[in-house]
Design a protein around this motif. Structure first.
Motif, PDB file in Angstrom:
ATOM      1  N   ARG A 280      -4.171   4.307  -5.253  1.00  0.00           N
ATOM      2  CA  ARG A 280      -4.448   2.901  -4.956  1.00  0.00           C
ATOM      3  C   ARG A 280      -5.936   2.568  -5.004  1.00  0.00           C
ATOM      4  NH1 ARG A 280      -2.540  -0.535   0.355  1.00  0.00           N
ATOM      5  NH2 ARG A 280      -3.500  -2.477  -0.301  1.00  0.00           N
ATOM      6  N   LYS A 281      -6.794   3.463  -4.493  1.00  0.00           N
ATOM      7  CA  LYS A 281      -8.235   3.207  -4.518  1.00  0.00           C
ATOM      8  C   LYS A 281      -8.704   3.000  -5.954  1.00  0.00           C
ATOM      9  CE  LYS A 281      -8.711   6.959  -2.422  1.00  0.00           C
ATOM     10  NZ  LYS A 281      -8.462   8.082  -1.610  1.00  0.00           N
ATOM     11  N   LEU A 282      -8.289   3.884  -6.847  1.00  0.00           N
ATOM     12  CA  LEU A 282      -8.687   3.783  -8.248  1.00  0.00           C
ATOM     13  C   LEU A 282      -8.135   2.509  -8.884  1.00  0.00           C
ATOM     14  CD1 LEU A 282     -10.127   5.079 -10.645  1.00  0.00           C
ATOM     15  CD2 LEU A 282      -8.003   6.324 -11.126  1.00  0.00           C
ATOM     16  N   ALA A 283      -6.885   2.211  -8.634  1.00  0.00           N
ATOM     17  CA  ALA A 283      -6.284   0.985  -9.185  1.00  0.00           C
ATOM     18  C   ALA A 283      -7.027  -0.251  -8.683  1.00  0.00           C
ATOM     19  CB  ALA A 283      -4.805   0.909  -8.819  1.00  0.00           C
ATOM     20  N   ASN A 284      -7.365  -0.264  -7.403  1.00  0.00           N
ATOM     21  CA  ASN A 284      -8.090  -1.407  -6.848  1.00  0.00           C
ATOM     22  C   ASN A 284      -9.454  -1.575  -7.498  1.00  0.00           C
ATOM     23  OD1 ASN A 284      -5.952  -1.847  -5.134  1.00  0.00           O
ATOM     24  ND2 ASN A 284      -7.034  -1.266  -3.278  1.00  0.00           N
ATOM     25  N   VAL A 285     -10.175  -0.483  -7.705  1.00  0.00           N
ATOM     26  CA  VAL A 285     -11.493  -0.558  -8.338  1.00  0.00           C
ATOM     27  C   VAL A 285     -11.367  -1.081  -9.763  1.00  0.00           C
ATOM     28  CG1 VAL A 285     -13.380   0.876  -9.247  1.00  0.00           C
ATOM     29  CG2 VAL A 285     -12.617   1.159  -6.881  1.00  0.00           C
ATOM     30  N   ARG A 286     -10.328  -0.649 -10.467  1.00  0.00           N
ATOM     31  CA  ARG A 286     -10.132  -1.148 -11.833  1.00  0.00           C
ATOM     32  C   ARG A 286      -9.886  -2.664 -11.833  1.00  0.00           C
ATOM     33  NH1 ARG A 286      -9.746   2.881 -15.668  1.00  0.00           N
ATOM     34  NH2 ARG A 286      -8.980   4.909 -14.999  1.00  0.00           N
ATOM     35  N   ASP A 287      -9.200  -3.174 -10.801  1.00  0.00           N
ATOM     36  CA  ASP A 287      -8.901  -4.607 -10.723  1.00  0.00           C
ATOM     37  C   ASP A 287     -10.068  -5.430 -10.192  1.00  0.00           C
ATOM     38  OD1 ASP A 287      -6.368  -4.288 -11.749  1.00  0.00           O
ATOM     39  OD2 ASP A 287      -5.365  -4.370  -9.797  1.00  0.00           O
ATOM     40  N   ASN A 288     -10.836  -4.861  -9.282  1.00  0.00           N
ATOM     41  CA  ASN A 288     -11.949  -5.577  -8.660  1.00  0.00           C
ATOM     42  C   ASN A 288     -13.041  -4.556  -8.345  1.00  0.00           C
ATOM     43  OD1 ASN A 288     -13.779  -7.009  -7.129  1.00  0.00           O
ATOM     44  ND2 ASN A 288     -12.295  -7.716  -5.628  1.00  0.00           N
ATOM     45  N   PRO A 289     -14.132  -4.541  -9.105  1.00  0.00           N
ATOM     46  CA  PRO A 289     -15.148  -3.513  -8.930  1.00  0.00           C
ATOM     47  C   PRO A 289     -16.078  -3.713  -7.726  1.00  0.00           C
ATOM     48  CG  PRO A 289     -15.794  -4.981 -10.689  1.00  0.00           C
ATOM     49  CD  PRO A 289     -14.394  -5.378 -10.272  1.00  0.00           C
ATOM     50  N   ARG A 290     -15.940  -4.806  -7.006  1.00  0.00           N
ATOM     51  CA  ARG A 290     -16.788  -5.040  -5.832  1.00  0.00           C
ATOM     52  C   ARG A 290     -16.259  -4.217  -4.664  1.00  0.00           C
ATOM     53  NH1 ARG A 290     -17.031 -11.259  -5.115  1.00  0.00           N
ATOM     54  NH2 ARG A 290     -18.304 -10.585  -3.357  1.00  0.00           N
ATOM     55  N   VAL A 291     -17.114  -3.317  -4.144  1.00  0.00           N
ATOM     56  CA  VAL A 291     -16.679  -2.382  -3.117  1.00  0.00           C
ATOM     57  C   VAL A 291     -17.700  -2.295  -1.986  1.00  0.00           C
ATOM     58  CG1 VAL A 291     -15.372  -0.979  -4.779  1.00  0.00           C
ATOM     59  CG2 VAL A 291     -17.739  -0.364  -4.229  1.00  0.00           C
ATOM     60  N   ALA A 292     -17.258  -1.703  -0.886  1.00  0.00           N
ATOM     61  CA  ALA A 292     -18.130  -1.348   0.231  1.00  0.00           C
ATOM     62  C   ALA A 292     -17.881   0.121   0.545  1.00  0.00           C
ATOM     63  CB  ALA A 292     -17.826  -2.211   1.453  1.00  0.00           C
TER      64      ALA A 292
ATOM     65  N   LEU B 120     -20.161  14.269   5.370  1.00  0.00           N
ATOM     66  CA  LEU B 120     -19.297  13.406   6.173  1.00  0.00           C
ATOM     67  C   LEU B 120     -18.329  12.643   5.281  1.00  0.00           C
ATOM     68  CD1 LEU B 120     -22.090  11.899   8.424  1.00  0.00           C
ATOM     69  CD2 LEU B 120     -20.370  13.586   9.119  1.00  0.00           C
ATOM     70  N   MET B 121     -17.242  12.200   5.877  1.00  0.00           N
ATOM     71  CA  MET B 121     -16.322  11.305   5.172  1.00  0.00           C
ATOM     72  C   MET B 121     -16.961   9.931   5.085  1.00  0.00           C
ATOM     73  SD  MET B 121     -13.701  13.079   4.371  1.00  0.00           S
ATOM     74  CE  MET B 121     -12.584  11.807   3.832  1.00  0.00           C
ATOM     75  N   ALA B 122     -16.721   9.267   3.981  1.00  0.00           N
ATOM     76  CA  ALA B 122     -17.083   7.864   3.844  1.00  0.00           C
ATOM     77  C   ALA B 122     -15.784   7.075   3.851  1.00  0.00           C
ATOM     78  CB  ALA B 122     -17.838   7.630   2.543  1.00  0.00           C
ATOM     79  N   HIS B 123     -15.885   5.792   4.113  1.00  0.00           N
ATOM     80  CA  HIS B 123     -14.727   4.906   3.996  1.00  0.00           C
ATOM     81  C   HIS B 123     -15.029   3.900   2.899  1.00  0.00           C
ATOM     82  CE1 HIS B 123     -13.702   6.720   7.834  1.00  0.00           C
ATOM     83  NE2 HIS B 123     -12.468   6.470   7.454  1.00  0.00           N
ATOM     84  N   LEU B 124     -14.173   3.904   1.884  1.00  0.00           N
ATOM     85  CA  LEU B 124     -14.305   3.009   0.751  1.00  0.00           C
ATOM     86  C   LEU B 124     -13.477   1.770   1.003  1.00  0.00           C
ATOM     87  CD1 LEU B 124     -15.251   2.522  -2.225  1.00  0.00           C
ATOM     88  CD2 LEU B 124     -13.069   3.560  -2.913  1.00  0.00           C
ATOM     89  N   GLY B 125     -14.117   0.621   0.929  1.00  0.00           N
ATOM     90  CA  GLY B 125     -13.414  -0.647   1.077  1.00  0.00           C
ATOM     91  C   GLY B 125     -13.270  -1.312  -0.270  1.00  0.00           C
ATOM     92  N   THR B 126     -12.018  -1.632  -0.633  1.00  0.00           N
ATOM     93  CA  THR B 126     -11.729  -2.358  -1.870  1.00  0.00           C
ATOM     94  C   THR B 126     -10.908  -3.587  -1.504  1.00  0.00           C
ATOM     95  OG1 THR B 126      -9.690  -1.085  -2.254  1.00  0.00           O
ATOM     96  CG2 THR B 126     -11.714  -0.232  -3.266  1.00  0.00           C
ATOM     97  N   SER B 127     -10.779  -4.496  -2.458  1.00  0.00           N
ATOM     98  CA  SER B 127      -9.980  -5.691  -2.207  1.00  0.00           C
ATOM     99  C   SER B 127      -9.384  -6.185  -3.516  1.00  0.00           C
ATOM    100  CB  SER B 127     -10.849  -6.799  -1.602  1.00  0.00           C
ATOM    101  OG  SER B 127     -10.071  -7.951  -1.365  1.00  0.00           O
ATOM    102  N   VAL B 128      -8.090  -6.439  -3.488  1.00  0.00           N
ATOM    103  CA  VAL B 128      -7.379  -7.010  -4.633  1.00  0.00           C
ATOM    104  C   VAL B 128      -6.488  -8.120  -4.108  1.00  0.00           C
ATOM    105  CG1 VAL B 128      -5.719  -6.563  -6.475  1.00  0.00           C
ATOM    106  CG2 VAL B 128      -7.482  -4.874  -5.960  1.00  0.00           C
ATOM    107  N   ASP B 129      -6.556  -9.271  -4.733  1.00  0.00           N
ATOM    108  CA  ASP B 129      -5.754 -10.434  -4.332  1.00  0.00           C
ATOM    109  C   ASP B 129      -5.954 -10.761  -2.852  1.00  0.00           C
ATOM    110  OD1 ASP B 129      -4.704 -10.641  -6.924  1.00  0.00           O
ATOM    111  OD2 ASP B 129      -3.069  -9.262  -6.449  1.00  0.00           O
ATOM    112  N   ASP B 130      -7.223 -10.705  -2.415  1.00  0.00           N
ATOM    113  CA  ASP B 130      -7.586 -11.016  -1.030  1.00  0.00           C
ATOM    114  C   ASP B 130      -6.913 -10.107  -0.011  1.00  0.00           C
ATOM    115  OD1 ASP B 130      -9.399 -13.028  -1.631  1.00  0.00           O
ATOM    116  OD2 ASP B 130      -7.806 -14.538  -1.737  1.00  0.00           O
ATOM    117  N   ARG B 131      -6.523  -8.905  -0.442  1.00  0.00           N
ATOM    118  CA  ARG B 131      -5.921  -7.938   0.468  1.00  0.00           C
ATOM    119  C   ARG B 131      -6.851  -6.723   0.541  1.00  0.00           C
ATOM    120  NH1 ARG B 131      -1.365  -9.072   2.766  1.00  0.00           N
ATOM    121  NH2 ARG B 131      -1.014  -6.873   3.157  1.00  0.00           N
TER     122      ARG B 131
END
Length: 128
Positions: A50-62, A16-27
């Protein structure tokens, strides 16, 4: 953290597809990804952009995975964790092969994607 055995079974049950949630600068940013549960409270994804860039900036994910039948939810699993970008190309090649195999893609597909490992800190699941 130990993922409950039933949640592990669900995560491994079908491609199945998963949905990765990231957040950078409260976005927040949510995007679909292929994934592989690695049996040790770790999930592998390979991604870029963008997903990879976001993880590099903030490693907290869902990560959220859900199975449906004609719009009716059968089950869902939500994982919260810390992502680590793995820049080792041999490890990334092996992970891409495992993930591509799960989803029926050629083993060499998506060679531009980078390996990200998510260490799961908490998990919740629901069956319907």
């Amino acid at each position: 953290m130990t993922i409950p055995p039933e949640a592990e079974r669900l995560l491994e049950s079908e491609p199945l597809m998963a949905h990765l949630g990231t957040s950078v600068d409260d976005r927040p940013h949510v995007a679909p990804v292929w994934y592989r549960y690695a049996d040790d409270d770790t999930v592998e994804i390979v991604t870029t952009g963008r997903k990879l860039a976001n993880v590099r900036d903030n490693p907290r994910v869902a990560l959220s995975v859900q199975a449906d039948d004609a719009g009716q939810t059968r089950w869902m699993v939500t994982l919260l964790g810390t992502a680590t970008v793995v820049d080792d190309e041999d490890e990334a090649t092996d992970a891409r092969r495992r993930i591509n195999e799960k989803y029926g893609a050629e083993s060499e597909a998506y060679a531009e994607n980078t390996l990200v490992r998510i260490d799961v800190g908490s998990a919740s699941y629901q069956t319907y």
